[in-house]
Design a protein around this motif. Structure first.
Motif, PDB file in Angstrom:
ATOM      1  N   PRO A 169      46.087  12.415  -7.001  1.00  0.00           N
ATOM      2  CA  PRO A 169      44.787  12.359  -5.790  1.00  0.00           C
ATOM      3  C   PRO A 169      44.448  11.526  -5.322  1.00  0.00           C
ATOM      4  O   PRO A 169      44.261  12.387  -3.549  1.00  0.00           O
ATOM      5  N   LEU A 174      44.587   8.047 -10.785  1.00  0.00           N
ATOM      6  CA  LEU A 174      44.148   8.843  -9.415  1.00  0.00           C
ATOM      7  C   LEU A 174      44.950   8.712  -8.164  1.00  0.00           C
ATOM      8  O   LEU A 174      44.805   9.139  -6.972  1.00  0.00           O
ATOM      9  N   LEU A 205      44.473  13.055  -1.122  1.00  0.00           N
ATOM     10  CA  LEU A 205      43.438  12.964  -0.452  1.00  0.00           C
ATOM     11  C   LEU A 205      43.113  12.250   1.196  1.00  0.00           C
ATOM     12  O   LEU A 205      42.672  12.767   2.448  1.00  0.00           O
TER      13      LEU A 205
END
Length: 317
Positions: free
Chosen positions: A46, A43, A50
């Motif tokens: 990403p 993660l 973000l």
């Protein structure tokens, strides 16, 4: 003599040796730590994207909303709540929400039509694959291209007036110049473009319903309307709630279609078009940032109210 692997050595009672058990117990916390860290490693990228392209700009926008920044100068002055005070004391800044009411009505219409076509085409219908493609195709077209196509479609004496004359409706209409017609015309374009997305969402949800439910309903004598009312609608309730939230947020943040077709002139100006004019035409980026924050808060409040009125159903085991 048969060699015995050190990992398989046994103690006197046939179990693992004490030193092996101690070594495994020492490695267990480290293994758990690695297992907990592995998902975060996937993660990492990403989340970085973000935060960089979503949350950091939002924080900057909130900071700019308390300043008099013009969007060009490297210097700005903090003005406190002055921008918000100006927004809430100038009624013309909120008058543009009247145009959003037309798009809200169009959003309701497109949800109803999408649900209708998804229900009809989920059963055995001739040429249903062709109709699926026809309904979804407008959503694949670029919004700028759609704006230019319908700009000529609604031209005075253009395609739409020609089609109306075939049905006995004569005369030429200022579809994009008449304040009483412009928002109806633009809202109709939004129905044509975005209905395909809702149609695909509803169609996928309907096709995921177990066929045994329809068979049991037919054995009980239920017709198509009763199957729709008591099987399809309850199954689609969470999705309908989601599309309602998206419809409300979309009608409040309409931009590309009215901006391309009318430039936001007259009664067709929306809140987003007004915000962009404040930022790039009048160089009031601080005031425009405050307007964007107000719009964000309104959308969040609408989503919260919708969740309170229609609570999400939780699956029970």
């Amino acid at each position: 003599m048969t060699p015995i692997s050190s990992s398989l050595k046994r103690g006197p009672a046939g179990g693992p040796r004490p030193q092996d058990a101690a070594r495994h117990s020492r490695h267990r916390p480290r293994r758990r730590w690695r297992q907990g860290l592995t998902p975060w490693l996937f993660l990492l990228v990403p989340l970085a994207l973000l935060i960089t392209f979503s949350y950091v700009p939002i924080i900057n926008m909130i900071v700019y909303s308390f300043t008099d920044w013009d969007g060009v100068s490297p210097d700005y002055t903090f003005t406190g709540l002055e921008n918000y005070f100006e927004i809430f004391t100038r009624p013309e800044l909120f008058r543009v929400f009247v145009a959003s009411a037309y798009y809200l009505g169009a959003a309701v219409l497109q949800i109803v039509l999408a649900l209708y076509f998804a229900t009809v085409l989920s059963f055995n219908t001739r040429f249903r694959n062709l109709f699926k493609g026809i309904l979804f195709f407008p959503y694949l077209i670029n919004g700028v291209a759609i704006g230019f196509v319908f700009l000529y479609f609604f031209q005075e004496g253009g395609t739409f007036d020609t089609v109306l004359r075939l049905f006995g409706v004569g005369g030429e209409h200022l579809w994009l110049g008449d304040p009483d017609l412009v928002n109806y015309s633009l809202a109709g374009v939004s129905v044509w473009r975005y209905m395909g997305l809702n149609f695909v969402l509803f169609l996928g949800a309907i096709q995921s319903i177990a066929p045994e439910l329809y068979e049991a309903a037919e054995l009980d004598g239920a017709n198509r309307w009763q199957q729709f009312r008591f099987i399809i609608v309850p199954s689609l309730r969470p999705l309908i709630g989601l599309t309602a939230i998206l419809a409300v947020s979309g009608c409040l943040s309409v931009f590309e279609i009215p901006y391309i077709m009318t430039g936001g002139a007259g009664a067709s100006e929306t809140f987003v078009i007004q915000t962009i004019k404040l930022a790039f035409r009048f160089n009031k980026t601080g005031l425009a940032s405050a307007a964007a924050v107000v719009l964000l808060v309104i959308i969040l409040l609408v989503a919260w109210a919708q969740r309170r009125i229609v609570p999400e159903e939780r699956a029970t085991s």
